[in-house]
Design a protein around this motif. Sequence first.
Motif, mmCIF file in Angstrom:
data_model
loop_
_atom_site.group_PDB
_atom_site.id
_atom_site.type_symbol
_atom_site.label_atom_id
_atom_site.label_comp_id
_atom_site.label_asym_id
_atom_site.label_seq_id
_atom_site.Cartn_x
_atom_site.Cartn_y
_atom_site.Cartn_z
ATOM 1 N N ARG A 236 3.223 -22.143 23.028
ATOM 2 C CA ARG A 236 1.824 -22.498 23.240
ATOM 3 C C ARG A 236 1.142 -21.576 24.244
ATOM 4 O O ARG A 236 -0.081 -21.544 24.326
ATOM 5 N N ASN A 237 1.946 -20.875 25.002
ATOM 6 C CA ASN A 237 1.424 -19.869 25.916
ATOM 7 C C ASN A 237 1.124 -18.608 25.109
ATOM 8 O O ASN A 237 2.031 -17.997 24.550
ATOM 9 N N PRO A 238 -0.137 -18.181 25.028
ATOM 10 C CA PRO A 238 -0.473 -16.991 24.218
ATOM 11 C C PRO A 238 0.173 -15.706 24.728
ATOM 12 O O PRO A 238 0.306 -14.743 23.980
ATOM 13 N N ASP A 239 0.582 -15.689 25.996
ATOM 14 C CA ASP A 239 1.211 -14.504 26.576
ATOM 15 C C ASP A 239 2.730 -14.546 26.476
ATOM 16 O O ASP A 239 3.417 -13.696 27.055
ATOM 17 N N TYR A 240 3.248 -15.496 25.737
ATOM 18 C CA TYR A 240 4.704 -15.665 25.652
ATOM 19 C C TYR A 240 5.354 -14.427 25.052
ATOM 20 O O TYR A 240 4.870 -13.867 24.069
ATOM 21 N N ASN A 241 6.469 -14.001 25.666
ATOM 22 C CA ASN A 241 7.162 -12.821 25.166
ATOM 23 C C ASN A 241 8.673 -13.006 25.242
ATOM 24 O O ASN A 241 9.169 -14.032 25.734
ATOM 25 N N LEU A 242 9.388 -12.014 24.768
ATOM 26 C CA LEU A 242 10.840 -12.096 24.684
ATOM 27 C C LEU A 242 11.482 -12.233 26.059
ATOM 28 O O LEU A 242 12.492 -12.933 26.216
#
Length: 333
Positions: A236-242
């Motif tokens: 849900r966090n648009p900045d989510y990354n690996l």
Amino acid sequence: MGASLLPFQVVDYFKPGIFPLMFLTGPLLYLYVGSLTIEDFQLKPIHLLHLIPFMLVAIHRSTIQVVPISSSPDLVENPQYLFNKVYYTLLIISAFSYWFLGLQLIIKHRKKMPLYFSNYTGKNSLNWLIFVLSLFLIVFLASFFSFFVNNILGLAPVSYTTLPLNLTVFTFIMVYFGINQSAIYSREKVHSKLRHQQLSPEESLPKSGGALLSDEQIAALSALVKNYLTDKKPYRNPDYNLQMMADDLAISRHKLSHVINSGQKKNFYKFINQFRVEEAKAMLADPSFNHYSVLGIATECGFNAKTSFNRIFKEETGLTPTEFKQTLERSTN
């Protein structure tokens, strides 16, 4: 630009003049692009090699009779201008070599983006930098070509070159966009509020003995990743990354990437957006979210733009969110 506005020639007081500084434009641009596109980028002693052209030109101009770059290119009346022709030819080669190398770095970065990011933005895709480099190519190519034909080949006289103005404008554009550009790759470990307080999978699973994980480890880690995404919904966090996922699960990013690519047969971008689409489908089917707009649902699920939400949703379901909603309403009537 300032040197062009002075009422005297810089070389009258400082023999190297400002011309050697122009040999720093390409290396500085290349290193800046590298700092954005290369993970864990650090300046190293070997990078000092980029200063060699600048140093050689500065030293050489300090040991000869220097004539301004803006002086007459006629070698009969101004024979020392021959060196300026050599300098300018080397500058053209340097500028476009570094432009090409910088573009290569951006291309490599964009190819890696689906493996690391869950959303594409102007900042992590470096669209502005591609625009600036394209502008550099068009404007400087015209300026370099004009100056080269007139002053180096001596085919026609020229009274003014736009190169100083172009360099000044280019510098201000780079500064403006660069101030607004944040680091793309995390420089330090991200501490997420979702971090699991349990034994690391790498500690609880048997070692495979090789560089790659065993099938059993891949299956176990794949199940862990799916449960984590389903329960915690970090996407849900648009900045989510690996890197965020790796920190939450206490797994090395290299192994986590291998698990997603091999176990799920998808890259990180597609894998995370698949969960976002499933979340969006559930919200569209839930009457309690009828007051939400399509953009509102997209934002709640972690998408950063309505266009990307519509595109990814249709790739996964064959329908746009609006069509999906209408299909649900028809089936209930």
